[in-house]
Scaffold this motif. Structure first.
Motif, PDB file in Angstrom:
ATOM      1  N   ALA A   3       0.842  -1.207   0.000  1.00 29.92           N
ATOM      2  CA  ALA A   3       0.000   0.000   0.000  1.00 29.92           C
ATOM      3  C   ALA A   3       0.870   1.247   0.000  1.00 29.92           C
ATOM      4  CB  ALA A   3      -0.916  -0.002   1.219  1.00 29.92           C
ATOM      5  N   GLY A   4       0.555   2.162  -0.898  1.00 30.46           N
ATOM      6  CA  GLY A   4       1.242   3.447  -0.914  1.00 30.46           C
ATOM      7  C   GLY A   4       0.787   4.299   0.252  1.00 30.46           C
ATOM      8  N   ALA A   5       1.500   5.372   0.490  1.00 28.40           N
ATOM      9  CA  ALA A   5       1.200   6.244   1.630  1.00 28.40           C
ATOM     10  C   ALA A   5      -0.247   6.734   1.618  1.00 28.40           C
ATOM     11  CB  ALA A   5       2.161   7.430   1.650  1.00 28.40           C
ATOM     12  N   GLU A   6      -0.751   7.092   0.424  1.00 30.62           N
ATOM     13  CA  GLU A   6      -2.114   7.615   0.345  1.00 30.62           C
ATOM     14  C   GLU A   6      -3.172   6.527   0.491  1.00 30.62           C
ATOM     15  OE1 GLU A   6      -0.555   6.397  -3.493  1.00 30.62           O
ATOM     16  OE2 GLU A   6       0.180   7.949  -2.163  1.00 30.62           O
ATOM     17  N   GLN A   7      -2.787   5.267   0.345  1.00 33.77           N
ATOM     18  CA  GLN A   7      -3.737   4.161   0.447  1.00 33.77           C
ATOM     19  C   GLN A   7      -3.584   3.373   1.751  1.00 33.77           C
ATOM     20  OE1 GLN A   7      -2.305   2.128  -2.955  1.00 33.77           O
ATOM     21  NE2 GLN A   7      -3.758   3.091  -4.354  1.00 33.77           N
ATOM     22  N   ALA A   8      -2.541   3.635   2.497  1.00 34.51           N
ATOM     23  CA  ALA A   8      -2.202   2.811   3.657  1.00 34.51           C
ATOM     24  C   ALA A   8      -3.351   2.700   4.666  1.00 34.51           C
ATOM     25  CB  ALA A   8      -0.953   3.353   4.347  1.00 34.51           C
ATOM     26  N   GLU A   9      -3.944   3.817   5.021  1.00 31.89           N
ATOM     27  CA  GLU A   9      -5.011   3.779   6.020  1.00 31.89           C
ATOM     28  C   GLU A   9      -6.203   2.968   5.535  1.00 31.89           C
ATOM     29  OE1 GLU A   9      -7.785   6.717   8.773  1.00 31.89           O
ATOM     30  OE2 GLU A   9      -6.418   7.598   7.328  1.00 31.89           O
ATOM     31  N   ARG A  10      -6.584   3.154   4.286  1.00 29.06           N
ATOM     32  CA  ARG A  10      -7.726   2.418   3.727  1.00 29.06           C
ATOM     33  C   ARG A  10      -7.439   0.916   3.710  1.00 29.06           C
ATOM     34  NH1 ARG A  10      -8.424   4.677  -1.301  1.00 29.06           N
ATOM     35  NH2 ARG A  10      -7.283   2.996  -2.278  1.00 29.06           N
ATOM     36  N   VAL A  11      -6.227   0.540   3.311  1.00 28.23           N
ATOM     37  CA  VAL A  11      -5.847  -0.870   3.273  1.00 28.23           C
ATOM     38  C   VAL A  11      -5.829  -1.449   4.684  1.00 28.23           C
ATOM     39  CG1 VAL A  11      -3.988  -2.493   2.688  1.00 28.23           C
ATOM     40  CG2 VAL A  11      -4.600  -0.666   1.097  1.00 28.23           C
ATOM     41  N   GLN A  12      -5.303  -0.697   5.638  1.00 27.29           N
ATOM     42  CA  GLN A  12      -5.282  -1.162   7.028  1.00 27.29           C
ATOM     43  C   GLN A  12      -6.700  -1.396   7.545  1.00 27.29           C
ATOM     44  OE1 GLN A  12      -3.065   1.914   8.993  1.00 27.29           O
ATOM     45  NE2 GLN A  12      -1.087   1.068   8.414  1.00 27.29           N
ATOM     46  N   LEU A  13      -7.573  -0.438   7.305  1.00 27.69           N
ATOM     47  CA  LEU A  13      -8.959  -0.580   7.764  1.00 27.69           C
ATOM     48  C   LEU A  13      -9.649  -1.768   7.113  1.00 27.69           C
ATOM     49  CD1 LEU A  13     -10.064   3.165   7.855  1.00 27.69           C
ATOM     50  CD2 LEU A  13      -9.609   1.665   9.804  1.00 27.69           C
ATOM     51  N   ARG A  14      -9.410  -1.954   5.825  1.00 25.17           N
ATOM     52  CA  ARG A  14     -10.010  -3.081   5.106  1.00 25.17           C
ATOM     53  C   ARG A  14      -9.500  -4.405   5.664  1.00 25.17           C
ATOM     54  NH1 ARG A  14      -8.382  -2.891  -0.566  1.00 25.17           N
ATOM     55  NH2 ARG A  14      -9.084  -0.762  -0.328  1.00 25.17           N
ATOM     56  N   GLN A  15      -8.199  -4.478   5.920  1.00 23.38           N
ATOM     57  CA  GLN A  15      -7.624  -5.713   6.461  1.00 23.38           C
ATOM     58  C   GLN A  15      -8.123  -5.978   7.883  1.00 23.38           C
ATOM     59  OE1 GLN A  15      -5.875  -8.079   4.936  1.00 23.38           O
ATOM     60  NE2 GLN A  15      -5.973  -6.949   3.016  1.00 23.38           N
ATOM     61  N   GLU A  16      -8.219  -4.939   8.693  1.00 25.15           N
ATOM     62  CA  GLU A  16      -8.748  -5.115  10.052  1.00 25.15           C
ATOM     63  C   GLU A  16     -10.176  -5.648  10.005  1.00 25.15           C
ATOM     64  OE1 GLU A  16      -8.455  -1.787  12.720  1.00 25.15           O
ATOM     65  OE2 GLU A  16      -6.306  -1.562  12.347  1.00 25.15           O
ATOM     66  N   ALA A  17     -10.998  -5.056   9.138  1.00 21.85           N
ATOM     67  CA  ALA A  17     -12.394  -5.487   9.025  1.00 21.85           C
ATOM     68  C   ALA A  17     -12.486  -6.925   8.526  1.00 21.85           C
ATOM     69  CB  ALA A  17     -13.157  -4.550   8.086  1.00 21.85           C
ATOM     70  N   SER A  18     -11.639  -7.275   7.586  1.00 22.11           N
ATOM     71  CA  SER A  18     -11.634  -8.634   7.056  1.00 22.11           C
ATOM     72  C   SER A  18     -11.277  -9.645   8.142  1.00 22.11           C
ATOM     73  CB  SER A  18     -10.634  -8.720   5.896  1.00 22.11           C
ATOM     74  OG  SER A  18     -10.511 -10.045   5.450  1.00 22.11           O
ATOM     75  N   TRP A  19     -10.228  -9.335   8.905  1.00 23.04           N
ATOM     76  CA  TRP A  19      -9.834 -10.249   9.979  1.00 23.04           C
ATOM     77  C   TRP A  19     -10.867 -10.276  11.098  1.00 23.04           C
ATOM     78  CZ3 TRP A  19      -6.846 -14.222   9.794  1.00 23.04           C
ATOM     79  CH2 TRP A  19      -5.912 -14.292   8.762  1.00 23.04           C
ATOM     80  N   GLU A  20     -11.464  -9.137  11.394  1.00 24.61           N
ATOM     81  CA  GLU A  20     -12.526  -9.113  12.409  1.00 24.61           C
ATOM     82  C   GLU A  20     -13.648 -10.068  12.004  1.00 24.61           C
ATOM     83  OE1 GLU A  20     -15.877  -6.091  14.283  1.00 24.61           O
ATOM     84  OE2 GLU A  20     -14.086  -5.230  13.365  1.00 24.61           O
ATOM     85  N   ALA A  21     -14.066  -9.982  10.736  1.00 23.82           N
ATOM     86  CA  ALA A  21     -15.132 -10.861  10.243  1.00 23.82           C
ATOM     87  C   ALA A  21     -14.709 -12.326  10.305  1.00 23.82           C
ATOM     88  CB  ALA A  21     -15.500 -10.479   8.813  1.00 23.82           C
ATOM     89  N   TRP A  22     -13.452 -12.592  10.022  1.00 23.53           N
ATOM     90  CA  TRP A  22     -12.942 -13.954  10.044  1.00 23.53           C
ATOM     91  C   TRP A  22     -12.935 -14.509  11.474  1.00 23.53           C
ATOM     92  CZ3 TRP A  22     -13.113 -16.953   6.204  1.00 23.53           C
ATOM     93  CH2 TRP A  22     -12.313 -18.071   6.088  1.00 23.53           C
ATOM     94  N   PHE A  23     -12.519 -13.675  12.436  1.00 22.04           N
ATOM     95  CA  PHE A  23     -12.551 -14.092  13.840  1.00 22.04           C
ATOM     96  C   PHE A  23     -13.993 -14.351  14.292  1.00 22.04           C
ATOM     97  CE2 PHE A  23      -8.286 -12.054  14.206  1.00 22.04           C
ATOM     98  CZ  PHE A  23      -7.605 -13.053  14.876  1.00 22.04           C
TER      99      PHE A  23
END
Length: 158
Positions: free
Chosen positions: A62-82
């Motif tokens: 993820a580039g600097a301008e996309q980092a936060e969005r990618v982090q949030l998406r990954q957190e949400a994905s893992w939250e759903a998986w848990f």
């Protein structure tokens, strides 16, 4: 377990995965998370290791301008998986898995992971605070902080 408890635990798990990716604790934490998801099934554990590696790769790419969005998406994905795993278990299994996950997350926090109380923000990586278009940005910092170019040492300091 109450749905709120599952959601809070899953959110903490998702945040911990994202915070650990790319850090010194990643290898051990990744293995523990995969083992937790595998529940004794080696094939499932390998699949989770691959999923965790994909998460780390996405965060790194993820580039600097996309980092936060990618982090949030990954957190949400893992939250759903848990959540999905916890909700698939009967009450006794769910309580045991939740206790194991709490222990895993507590160990991660002790190994250099990040935790924070209600209404707080903690980061295990760099944080950028910017004010754009006339807005105001504030940050409260606790601990060592370095802003800008450090001063040149006095000649007597070598």
């Amino acid at each position: 377990m109450l749905a709120e408890e599952i959601t809070a635990l899953a959110a903490a798990g998702g945040a911990a995965v994202v915070q650990a990716a790319g850090t010194d604790v990643w290898t051990g934490f990744r293995q523990q998370v995969a083992r937790w998801f595998g529940q004794g099934n080696a094939q499932r554990e390998r699949a989770e290791l691959e999923r965790l590696d994909q998460t780390a790769a996405a965060l790194e790419a993820a580039g600097a301008e996309q980092a936060e969005r990618v982090q949030l998406r990954q957190e949400a994905s893992w939250e759903a998986w848990f959540i999905a795993l916890l909700e698939s278990l009967n009450n006794e299994q769910q309580e045991q898995a939740a206790a194991e996950l709490r222990t895993l997350l507590a160990q991660h926090a002790l190994q250099g992971g990040v935790s924070v109380g209600q209404d707080g923000f903690a980061a295990g990586r760099d944080v950028n605070v910017r004010a754009e278009r006339g807005s105001v940005a504030t940050a409260v910092l606790h601990g060592d902080v370095s802003i800008g170019t450090p001063p040149k040492p006095d000649p007597s300091q070598g």
